[in-house]
Structures are given as C-alpha cells and as structure tokens.
Design a protein around this motif. Sequence first.
Motif, PDB file in Angstrom:
ATOM      1  N   UNK A  86       0.850  -1.186   0.000  1.00 16.04           N
ATOM      2  CA  UNK A  86       0.000   0.000   0.000  1.00 16.04           C
ATOM      3  C   UNK A  86       0.891   1.243   0.000  1.00 16.04           C
ATOM      4  N   UNK A  87       0.643   2.089  -0.998  1.00 14.89           N
ATOM      5  CA  UNK A  87       1.454   3.290  -1.204  1.00 14.89           C
ATOM      6  C   UNK A  87       0.650   4.538  -0.869  1.00 14.89           C
ATOM      7  N   UNK A  88       1.323   5.490  -0.268  1.00 14.63           N
ATOM      8  CA  UNK A  88       0.735   6.789   0.062  1.00 14.63           C
ATOM      9  C   UNK A  88       1.496   7.859  -0.715  1.00 14.63           C
ATOM     10  N   UNK A  89       0.797   8.872  -1.196  1.00 16.11           N
ATOM     11  CA  UNK A  89       1.455   9.949  -1.943  1.00 16.11           C
ATOM     12  C   UNK A  89       0.742  11.265  -1.654  1.00 16.11           C
ATOM     13  N   UNK A  90       1.500  12.364  -1.712  1.00 16.21           N
ATOM     14  CA  UNK A  90       0.912  13.689  -1.513  1.00 16.21           C
ATOM     15  C   UNK A  90       1.123  14.528  -2.761  1.00 16.21           C
ATOM     16  N   UNK A  91       0.213  15.462  -2.942  1.00 15.86           N
ATOM     17  CA  UNK A  91       0.305  16.402  -4.052  1.00 15.86           C
ATOM     18  C   UNK A  91       0.204  17.810  -3.493  1.00 15.86           C
ATOM     19  N   UNK A  92       1.203  18.612  -3.825  1.00 19.47           N
ATOM     20  CA  UNK A  92       1.187  20.026  -3.474  1.00 19.47           C
ATOM     21  C   UNK A  92       0.537  20.786  -4.620  1.00 19.47           C
ATOM     22  N   UNK A  93       0.078  22.002  -4.364  1.00 21.14           N
ATOM     23  CA  UNK A  93      -0.563  22.784  -5.428  1.00 21.14           C
ATOM     24  C   UNK A  93       0.452  23.376  -6.404  1.00 21.14           C
ATOM     25  N   UNK A  94       1.094  22.496  -7.191  1.00 22.13           N
ATOM     26  CA  UNK A  94       2.074  22.944  -8.181  1.00 22.13           C
ATOM     27  C   UNK A  94       1.630  22.493  -9.551  1.00 22.13           C
ATOM     28  N   UNK A  95       2.120  23.151 -10.567  1.00 22.51           N
ATOM     29  CA  UNK A  95       1.778  22.766 -11.931  1.00 22.51           C
ATOM     30  C   UNK A  95       2.273  21.356 -12.216  1.00 22.51           C
ATOM     31  N   UNK A  96       1.468  20.595 -12.919  1.00 26.01           N
ATOM     32  CA  UNK A  96       1.884  19.259 -13.302  1.00 26.01           C
ATOM     33  C   UNK A  96       1.291  18.141 -12.459  1.00 26.01           C
ATOM     34  N   UNK A  97       0.606  18.488 -11.365  1.00 30.61           N
ATOM     35  CA  UNK A  97      -0.040  17.461 -10.519  1.00 30.61           C
ATOM     36  C   UNK A  97       0.934  16.381 -10.059  1.00 30.61           C
TER      37      UNK A  97
END
Lengths: 111, 113
Positions: A86-97
């Motif tokens: 099980x993998x966890x990932x975060x996305x910051x509000x930057x261009x390119x998702x």
Amino acid sequence: EDQVTQSPEALRLQEGESSSLNCSYTVSGLRGLFWYRQDPGKGPEFLFTLYSAGEEKEKERLKATLTKKESFLHITAPNPEDSATYLCAVQAPVAGNMLTFGGGTRLMVKP
Amino acid sequence: NAGVTQTPKFRVLKTGQSMTLLCAQDMNHEYMYWYRQDPGMGLRLIHYSVGEGTTAKGEVPDGYNVSRLKKQNFLLGLESAAPSQTSVYFCASCAPGGAYEQYFGPGTRLTVT
C-alpha cells in the motif's frame, strides 16, 4: 521539500486481524493525499483521495482518514486477498499534478 | 478502454546500449509521467509532460530523455544504459487541473548488465 514516510515497512496479519497503516507527511500546502494498492509485478492501483483534515473514505474493508500531519489506512477483518503493498502519496498545489510517494507498507495476510 | 499500456514488459540491456520505452494512454489525459521504482526507494519521478510537445524534469532525470510528440504517447529513452538504471519503470497519466488521481501502466522491468 515534500516528504512522505510510511510505517511499518512490512506488516503480517492473521486473517480477520484488523490493523492500521500510517502515512506521515510534510508538504507545502496539501492539494490531495492519495492511497494506492500495488500487487507484485503490477502497477499501482488507485484507492482513495483525501483533500482535507477530518475527511474519511471507505471502500470494502478499507477506510482512509486524514489529519494535518498524517493519514491512516485502516483494514478491518482482512483476508489473504488484501495482501499487497500500500502506497501513500501527496500532491502540493504545483503545476503538473506531481506526486511525492512514500516507500510503501507491504501487507501480508495469512489464512 | 485499455487505460495505460507500456511496451516492452521486460528488457535486458548491456552497458552502453540504448533503448526506448513506449507508454500509451487512451483516456485523453493531458498529463503523463515516467517513474522508476527501486527496492526501499519508492516511486521516483523521472520526467513528466503537461501536454503534447512539452516535457519537464522530475526528481531523477539524469541519463534519461523523453518526448511527447502525440498526446496519447510518452516515450522514455536511455541513450547509454548503465547498471544503475536497472529498475522497474512505470508510466502514468492524469487529467489536468485539481487533485486528480494518476493512472499507472503495468510497468517495464529493465536489467542492465
């Protein structure tokens, strides 16, 4: 720099034994936190997206929760079919998702 | 829909050889990505593209080049393979804008001897 740490690295459970996986993160403004399931020899499969602290999402035996610093993936009464990484990932509000991934938790459920 | 497909599935190269990995998606996604996955290192972004004709570097771009000539395809090239590039490579695609999930292909296992 965004960082994601998952614990434990590996978890062995007996069938029916509930537990939780942890994902701790630091990110410059969270746009979304993602959970994926990865079976051996396959690509990651999307499970959930959480957007803000306090949010919860459920799918079958899985329930994901989110706070300002971490997310938990609760597995209720697992069976051997739940065995996977099980993998966890975060996305910051930057261009390119773009996503920043943690190292994953390898779950093994024994019958 | 096939989703995201990758070719080849497996490849063995000798040091110094070149090759191209092909990724194709049929979901009309604007964004595409190449990752590598190594034991204990998680998924790391190599290059990405936010549209046809555009590419950008990710976390570990050295030794790789990419091209996005068509919206549905994203190519990853290794000009002179090194043993350190032995890894499993995943392609992913995503809709543009907000926190949309990325969809992954089945991966290519590359061994460089």
